[in-house]
Design a protein around this motif. Structure first.
Motif, short mmCIF file in Angstrom:
data_model
loop_
_atom_site.label_atom_id
_atom_site.label_comp_id
_atom_site.label_asym_id
_atom_site.label_seq_id
_atom_site.Cartn_x
_atom_site.Cartn_y
_atom_site.Cartn_z
N UNK A 50 7.20 53.97 13.27
CA UNK A 50 8.69 54.38 14.35
C UNK A 50 8.49 51.73 14.58
N UNK A 51 6.75 51.87 13.82
CA UNK A 51 5.88 50.70 14.14
C UNK A 51 7.25 49.58 12.94
N UNK A 52 7.66 50.22 11.85
CA UNK A 52 8.31 49.64 10.73
C UNK A 52 10.17 49.76 11.03
N UNK A 53 10.58 50.28 11.82
CA UNK A 53 10.84 50.37 12.48
C UNK A 53 11.74 48.92 13.59
N UNK A 54 10.15 49.06 14.33
CA UNK A 54 10.49 47.67 15.14
C UNK A 54 10.64 46.01 13.77
N UNK A 55 9.91 46.19 12.89
CA UNK A 55 9.60 45.60 12.40
C UNK A 55 10.54 44.98 11.65
N UNK A 56 11.72 46.12 10.90
CA UNK A 56 12.72 46.05 10.52
C UNK A 56 14.24 45.30 11.50
N UNK A 57 14.14 45.85 12.56
CA UNK A 57 14.80 45.91 13.29
C UNK A 57 14.83 44.10 13.79
N UNK A 58 13.55 43.41 14.32
CA UNK A 58 13.28 42.41 14.31
C UNK A 58 13.90 41.60 12.96
N UNK A 59 13.46 41.69 12.04
CA UNK A 59 13.51 41.14 10.72
C UNK A 59 14.91 40.24 10.10
N UNK A 60 15.77 42.16 10.79
CA UNK A 60 16.91 41.91 10.09
C UNK A 60 17.78 41.08 11.31
N UNK A 61 17.66 40.99 12.90
CA UNK A 61 18.19 40.03 13.77
C UNK A 61 17.43 38.54 13.07
N UNK A 62 16.48 38.31 12.51
CA UNK A 62 16.11 36.63 12.94
C UNK A 62 17.13 36.47 12.56
N UNK A 63 17.53 36.18 10.78
CA UNK A 63 18.87 34.99 11.05
C UNK A 63 19.51 34.75 12.03
N UNK A 64 20.00 35.44 12.76
CA UNK A 64 21.36 35.14 13.37
C UNK A 64 20.78 34.67 14.56
N UNK A 65 19.44 35.12 15.58
CA UNK A 65 18.66 34.70 16.64
C UNK A 65 18.54 33.39 15.70
N UNK A 66 17.71 33.25 14.89
CA UNK A 66 17.61 31.27 14.90
C UNK A 66 18.74 30.65 14.41
N UNK A 67 19.39 30.76 13.68
CA UNK A 67 21.34 29.94 14.09
C UNK A 67 21.36 29.62 14.90
#
Length: 82
Positions: A50-67
């Motif tokens: 579950x921790x890995x899932x949360x981390x991967x979800x945030x990592x995947x969304x990061x570039x789009x959110x930053x842009x």
């Protein structure tokens, strides 16, 4: 889940917030950090997967959110200022 892994993830997230525009960080940074911390701590109760899932979800969304944050902070619509 080990406390040091959770601390490391939270530190990495805090560091990543520095990449956002200053005005965005001032308005949303504390809330983003609190939401991420709560998600990681809740996931830790369910196990490492579950921790890995949360981390991967945030990592995947990061570039789009930053842009998006830079696009919204731009003085002219459609122009990204770094």
């Amino acid at each position: 889940m080990k406390h040091t892994i959770i601390s490391l993830l939270l530190s990495c997230f805090r560091w990543s917030l520095r990449l956002y525009p200053a005005a965005f960080r001032a308005e949303f940074g504390d809330e983003m950090e609190a939401v991420f911390a709560a998600a990681v701590r809740e996931a830790a109760e369910e196990g490492p997967g579950a921790v890995i899932f949360v981390f991967l979800k945030e990592t995947a969304e990061f570039p789009t959110n930053l842009a998006d944050a830079y696009r919204q902070a731009a003085p002219y619509p459609g122009v990204i200022v770094m």
